[in-house]
Design an enzyme around this catalytic site. Sequence first.
Site, mmCIF file in Angstrom:
data_model
loop_
_atom_site.group_PDB
_atom_site.id
_atom_site.type_symbol
_atom_site.label_atom_id
_atom_site.label_comp_id
_atom_site.label_asym_id
_atom_site.label_seq_id
_atom_site.Cartn_x
_atom_site.Cartn_y
_atom_site.Cartn_z
ATOM 1 N N ASP A 142 47.044 14.232 60.168
ATOM 2 C CA ASP A 142 46.622 13.923 58.806
ATOM 3 C C ASP A 142 46.776 12.439 58.507
ATOM 4 O O ASP A 142 47.777 11.814 58.861
ATOM 5 C CB ASP A 142 47.473 14.749 57.829
ATOM 6 C CG ASP A 142 47.105 14.515 56.385
ATOM 7 O OD1 ASP A 142 45.988 14.893 55.997
ATOM 8 O OD2 ASP A 142 47.936 13.957 55.639
ATOM 9 N N GLU B 184 42.557 12.271 61.535
ATOM 10 C CA GLU B 184 41.798 12.064 60.305
ATOM 11 C C GLU B 184 41.894 10.591 59.922
ATOM 12 O O GLU B 184 42.792 10.193 59.184
ATOM 13 C CB GLU B 184 42.330 12.937 59.162
ATOM 14 C CG GLU B 184 41.517 12.787 57.882
ATOM 15 C CD GLU B 184 42.297 13.080 56.616
ATOM 16 O OE1 GLU B 184 41.668 13.482 55.616
ATOM 17 O OE2 GLU B 184 43.536 12.903 56.606
#
Length: 483
Positions: free
Chosen positions: A252, A276
């Site tokens: 993330d 990400e």
Amino acid sequence: MKKIKNISAKTILLIGGMVLGFTGCSEDDDNPNTGEPIITSQSLKMDLSQFQKEDAGVFMQAFYWDVEPIGGWYDQVASEIEEWANAGVNRIWLPSPSKGASGEFSMGYDPMDYFDVGEFSQRGSENVETRFGSRQELEDLIQKAHANDIEVIADVVMGHNSGGGLQANPFRGGAEVFTLFNEENGNASGKFNRNFDHFHPNGVVDADEEALFFPETDLSHAVPYVQEWLWGRDDSVAEFYRSLGFDGWRFDYVKSFAPKWVTAWNDKVGGFSVGENFDGNQQVLKDWVDASGSAAFDFACFYRLDETLDRANDLTALGDAGNMLRKLDPSNAVTFTANHDTEKDPNPDNRISYGKKLLAYSYILTHDGYPTVFYLDYQAFKGQLNTLIEIYNTLAVGDVEIIEANKDEYIMKRSGSGDNPGLILYMNISGQTKQRTVQTNWAGKQLVDYTDNSRATPTADAQGNATLSAPPGSYTVWSITKE
């Protein structure tokens, strides 16, 4: 969601499906006048299973923001595993499994206790499950996925923390911050207890971590203690996730820590990984891939699709060289048309409109890169997506050649390989049927649209030229008929 004045692609496909349902014939249907089988485009199709790729499979994001039912999501996903496996999914991405600061309402992006995946009572709550379920339900889901040859990818949120107790931070002039994590303060497992020394700033210089998400409560990975507990120890967070059965990692918001920490995590526990890096610049994505050794979500591809299909309503930019990660490094590009963040974003420029979703999927499921299917999209367009997934897993091989990219049309050819004939994608965003004569690799062959959006069955001439078409606001995927 964005509203559109014209009939949406979904509506067109639904109408087309109704028409097919009433008028379509199978090979077994007989002409009532002659008794002979009726030849239809359906009956001309090859059995695509003969072309199954060695690396076949697509990625399923198996959640959306604020999933329901609370406490029952793992069981819900488990109930759909066999269907996804049959459709051609080879990996699923689950939300961050650890207990978050908002307890049963947490989507996992406010991590508090990394070692509580639905076992401990935290912060005075009697509920021990996460929003998604219990540890046992998680392990049962993973086991079922493995039994169906599906890998399970964990969402790793190792940048920021939430839910700790207040303490004065001398590195912030004595200001109180929520950085105390122990058995009494959001860390009932007692593992990886933390205090202000483990966050930014601290006594260790780590200037390479610049884009902090929550500056006061972002972990400092330069601190050896943090490295050890996240991935270095034999009982680290990484090893704990491995022990639960996870096969790989989705990192993330990787802008908040250096790519070398992703490398370190992967070196310790291995497995598939994707980051990400929320950035529409393809070179930024490529630089991060090179630095981390991990694949990345192709935000550049996502934004090009949103731009061409929605904002500009002009497909020309899809023909530009190098404006996506998949064009620079297809083997490390994880393509997508939606995720949990884009679908809840109120800014229409950060999501692809509902009526254009299938056009976007026709792009990522015929080109190179590793495509992701978003859970809610699959629920909405299951039949069409199953067809495109089958095409991706079989015919989508060989070099990519762009034949045409103009305001209304995008036509792309995959060259195929060996006995695999490849395909031609024809996207049309205009309000009328489009057709164009193109150079194929299929001299003298009859062609058929494997998506059933067209009933035409053109034949390529001796030079391979064939007139292909696509309905308004829709797409077709062409290849040869069976012999």
